[in-house]
Design an enzyme around this catalytic site. Structure first.
Site, short mmCIF file in Angstrom:
data_model
loop_
_atom_site.label_atom_id
_atom_site.label_comp_id
_atom_site.label_asym_id
_atom_site.label_seq_id
_atom_site.Cartn_x
_atom_site.Cartn_y
_atom_site.Cartn_z
N ASP A 334 0.89 -1.10 0.07
CA ASP A 334 0.16 -0.11 0.01
C ASP A 334 0.88 1.32 -0.12
O ASP A 334 2.10 1.11 0.19
CB ASP A 334 -0.87 -0.08 1.14
CG ASP A 334 -1.68 1.19 1.23
OD1 ASP A 334 -2.37 1.40 0.01
OD2 ASP A 334 -2.35 1.49 2.31
N ASP A 633 -4.26 -2.21 5.04
CA ASP A 633 -4.94 -1.53 6.22
C ASP A 633 -6.42 -1.41 6.24
O ASP A 633 -7.01 -1.43 7.36
CB ASP A 633 -4.30 -0.17 6.64
CG ASP A 633 -4.63 0.73 5.39
OD1 ASP A 633 -5.27 0.48 4.54
OD2 ASP A 633 -4.16 2.01 5.48
N ASP A 637 -8.61 -4.13 1.72
CA ASP A 637 -7.60 -5.24 1.22
C ASP A 637 -7.55 -6.39 2.10
O ASP A 637 -6.51 -7.49 1.94
CB ASP A 637 -6.44 -4.52 2.15
CG ASP A 637 -5.97 -3.20 1.78
OD1 ASP A 637 -6.01 -3.03 0.65
OD2 ASP A 637 -5.72 -2.29 2.53
#
Length: 899
Positions: A334, A633, A637
């Protein structure tokens, strides 16, 4: 798609409000109680699906699903039938202890779906029969009209009917760090979740403002419901270690059984040995050949790795993932908070006269402002003083230093970045605010009426196009005003945006105490445009170095983010992972699975991605043979983290659902921690391999001793119980010592190991074979020599066991160093635990030989010092043999390198 009134409308974001209400069979006055009851019966409750959980006894039984354990259980059953109580008890203890170690270490499997359910709102304010009432959120149905206020959890996917300065926190769903501004306008049907301002989504939170929405979709049909369905559909990926050890266990078990049968047949046919003796010998051989201590050593080595990683802010939830990190070939990361600081920072300030560079990152007001490489003072730069003034006054955020010295933001991230810029210039909010117009998504600006030592000004901060529309002049270099050059500012906005910066503008005009500020006042006033703020969430400095380290280790880093392409590209370039164009969500949407496999082979940056995109990207990489670590997070995801070989969740800003779906949780949300964890994973694999190459010669030697004795019709030099003793104490002492070996210097210079490659290479297999022959041959010779010298059987067997043990002690010293010579100072300095383990091994062996209860249990007896010297001599010969082998290999490598 159903057109029945009251059916869910999943494309509500693309339809006008009146059409959505018509499709839902509802109105702005909500539903009647009767309509709600009918729809609840038709569509079911507004709840997420339940997932099956593994019971504790299923998890316990799974610990025994191993071919080597099957052999031991069979041996235990046979000894019980034959009345060998002590043998049965010891074998059973080994099996049970190994199972309990795995059971306790693995812990209770967490349920990611349960964590997602906890995100949902328990109650909602709904318009029923013309009256606002509180109802359980599970009772919401399509067509219900729901009221939203700041702080509310949103109970379903709603199409907005009203929005007053409404902003929602959607990072858990979209991955974007900034709050989402909401409006009523319909958007294109293909727009991603992060590009649907007319919708609010179940599981997200109202950050500011208020609104009213109509329920478009409930339960499993919501965006968060679709994600839970994806999590359920994802199958757990088998780790490289699990696959390798499964093959290894099967091979060892088959070889042991085949040789045991061969041994029994030969002994019976040639020597007519009784069946009771044959069975005991076969059991002894199986126990000797099976490294029953290996599961315990693996569990302990992995558990130690878990401890070490926790000390480096990487908390491991599934032990095998520690080793899997060492096999990772690609890391999908990310952007926000992992590669970046998740702290919006002003880096550039542009006025008509100058471009100012702002140093320092994050919310600490530490740094400076410079122009052309020279410090810029407010007294000398009127344009800088004015744009800093707007940053200080048209702002509702504050930064404070905590007791531990860290700086924390209270307020919006973008406001915080601008406030910190003002503090860096030395400009503080020392005036008094008379009135304010809060920021809202429709007007996209914030205005404050401020008294600065008797002079009153209206400060304006917001979107550049909105402020340009309201400005007729601009600040010149000397602080005076001049006509607005709109083309210049529009070009400047494009240039800053092209570098991935978020751009806000500043303007102001004179005012009086009599002024009253409203949107109408701002719209009618002619402002003086001051300049632009270029804002970005900067990369972590340690992340840049960490990316370089993992790339040197042959691991490719890919960025997958929900942010805009320009921002993603800019950060990717700064951290060193951009090597081509950025692929966006719509492009991924239109790509087939085969196209996607080709795309992921060459592309490292992906922007505006949805949960489905992330999951497909991970699957495509795995189909290409990659071992994937995925960071995340948000709830969006969770499916891709579960699909990845190693799922890595953020511990600080990650949702509980993401942490539960992950294998590893980063306590500091830092990419550099992943780099350290990869290094530790490789070290753990090295140590496991060293432990196996160390343990197997013991089993090989013991099996060889029994096999040869049975084929030649000899008395067994060692009994099955003595075999178990040697295996167990070797596993809990000497083999354990290898778990503490530090990483070799070149560990992050190697390429990732092939997960499909054999666990043991040809060099390791050859070493296991010749050390087994040396140990087994020496043990048999010592036993026969003792018998020929007139020693009693228990004395000769004690000598034989001591020879095995001392051979293992000396072999440990050389096994600690796979390729280089063990005759170095590091033998004594780098792993002090190994010497403690050797000491513990010797104490246990002395108890085995000299304590009366051990003599009774294991059929041993006290022996002379002469026998110990003989055992030490055998150990020294084995040490020398392995050292010579390593020297010959190093010489051959040197010769090949010079050719």
């Amino acid at each position: 798609m159903s057109t029945t009134a009251g059916a869910p409308v999943p494309d509500a974001h693309a339809l006008p409000v009146d059409q959505v209400l018509d499709r839902l069979g509802s109105s702005v006055k909500g539903l009647s109680a009767g309509a709600v009851a009918d729809r609840l019966a038709e569509h079911g409750p507004n709840a997420l699906p339940q997932a099956e959980q593994e019971t504790w006894w299923q998890r316990l039984l799974r610990q025994f699903n191993d071919p080597m354990i099957y052999v031991l259980i069979t041996a235990g059953v046979l000894t019980a039938i034959m009345g060998q109580v002590i043998d049965t008890a010891v074998i059973a203890a080994v099996v049970v202890i190994n199972g309990l170690v795995g059971f306790i270490q693995e812990g209770k499997a967490a349920d990611a779906l349960e964590s997602i359910r906890d995100m949902l709102s328990p109650e909602s304010e709904v318009l029923r029969d013309g009256t606002w009432v509180q109802v359980p959120s599970e009772e919401l149905v399509p067509g219900d009209v729901v009221k939203l206020r700041a702080g509310d959890k949103i109970p379903a996917d709603l199409r907005l009917l009203e929005a007053a300065s409404l902003r929602t926190e959607e990072s858990a769903l979209t991955g974007e760090s900034l709050t989402a501004e909401k409006s009523l306008a319909a958007v294109d049907e293909a727009a991603g979740v992060g590009d649907r301002p007319s919708m609010v989504f179940s599981g997200t939170t109202v950050a500011a403002g208020s609104g009213v929405g109509v329920v478009a979709v409930t339960g499993a049909g919501t965006e968060i419901g679709r994600i839970t369905g994806m999590i359920q559909d994802v199958e757990q990926v088998e780790t490289p270690l699990t696959k390798a050890m499964g093959k290894f266990s099967s091979i060892i078990a088959v070889i042991a059984l085949v040789l045991a049968v061969l041994m029994v047949l030969v002994s019976w046919l040639l020597y007519r040995t009784g069946w009771a003796d044959l069975l005991m010998s076969a059991i002894g051989f199986a126990v000797a050949a099976i490294p029953e201590g290996l599961p315990a050593v693996m569990a302990i080595t992995l558990a130690l790795g878990v401890q070490k990683m926790a000390g480096q802010n990487a908390i491991t939830r599934r032990m095998n993932s520690v080793e899997t990190l060492g096999s990772v070939t690609t890391i999908c990361s990310d952007k926000t908070g992992t590669l970046t600081r998740n702290e919006m920072t002003v880096q550039h300030v542009l006025t008509r006269a100058h471009t100012y560079q702002v140093s320092g990152v994050g919310y600490a007001p530490e740094g400076s402002v410079a122009v052309d490489g020279e410090p810029a003072a407010l007294a000398e730069h009127r344009d800088l003083a004015l744009i800093a003034e707007v940053a200080a006054y048209a702002n509702d955020s504050a930064v404070r230093q905590t007791e531990d010295g860290a700086w924390k933001l209270a307020g919006e991230p973008t406001d915080g970045g601008i406030k910190v810029f003002a503090l860096k210039t030395g400009c503080e909010d020392n005036g008094s605010r008379l009135a304010t117009v809060p920021f809202d998504s429709e007007h996209k600006y914030m205005a404050t009426l401020d008294d600065l030592d008797g002079d009153v000004f209206l400060h304006l901060k917001g979107a550049p196009d909105r402020l340009l529309d309201r400005s007729s002049a601009q600040i010149s270099a000397d602080g005076s005003t001049e006509p607005l050059d709109r083309a210049f500012w529009e070009d400047a906005v494009d240039e800053l945006g092209g570098h991935g910066l978020r751009v806000l503008a500043a303007a102001r005009r004179d005012a009086t105490h009599a002024d009253r500020v409203s949107n109408a006042d701002v719209d009618e006033g002619e402002f003086t445009f001051i300049g632009l703020y270029g804002i970005i969430d900067p990369p972590r400095e340690e992340a840049i170095e960490a990316v370089r380290i993992v790339q040197d280790a042959g691991i490719r880093v890919r960025m997958i983010t929900g942010d805009h392409a320009s921002t993603a590209t800019a950060i990717a370039k700064e951290v060193g992972i951009a090597d081509g164009r950025t692929i966006t969500g719509p492009e991924l949407e239109s790509a087939s699975d085969e196209d996607l496999q080709r795309i992921v082979a060459d592309t490292t940056v992906y922007a505006r991605t949805s949960p489905e995109h992330k999951l497909r990207l991970v699957q495509a990489l795995q189909r290409n043979g990659e071992v994937v670590a995925m960071t995340g997070d948000g709830v969006n995801d969770a499916p891709s983290l579960k699909q990845a070989d190693v799922g890595v969740a953020m511990g600080v800003k990650g949702t509980e659902a993401t942490k539960d779906a992950a294998d590893i949780v980063l306590a500091d949300d830092n990419f550099a921690t992943i780099s350290r964890a990869v290094s530790m994973g490789r070290n753990i694999y090295d140590n496991l391999k060293k432990a196996i190459v160390f343990m197997l010669p013991t089993n090989g030697a013991q099996g060889l001793v029994i096999f040869v004795a049975m084929l030649l019709g000899m008395t067994l030099p060692i009994t099955p119980l003595q075999v178990l003793w040697v295996n167990l104490i070797t596993a809990v002492t000497l083999s354990l010592a290898l778990s503490f070996e530090p990483a070799e210097p070149d560990i992050m210079k190697r390429k990732p190991r092939d997960p499909d490659a054999s666990f043991l290479d040809s060099e390791a297999i050859l070493r296991i074979l010749y050390v087994s022959l040396l140990l087994g041959g020496a043990t048999t010779l010592v036993f026969e020599w003792a018998i020929s010298a007139g020693a009693q059987l228990d004395v000769a067997r004690t000598w034989a066991v001591n020879t095995l043990v001392m051979g293992q002690v000396f072999y440990l010293f050389t096994a600690r160093f796979s390729r280089v010579s063990a005759l170095r100072k590091e033998l004594f300095t780098t792993n002090p635990i190994s010497w403690l383990c050797v000491g513990a091994m010797l104490v246990l062996q002395l108890a085995f030989v000299y304590l009366p209860f051990a003599q009774v249990a294991f059929q041993t007896t006290a022996v002379s010092l002469q026998s110990w010297l003989l055992s030490v001599t055998v150990g020294a010969v084995i040490f020398a043999a392995v050292e010579v082998d390593k020297a010959l290999r190093r010489g051959a490598e040197t010769r090949r390198a010079t050719v």
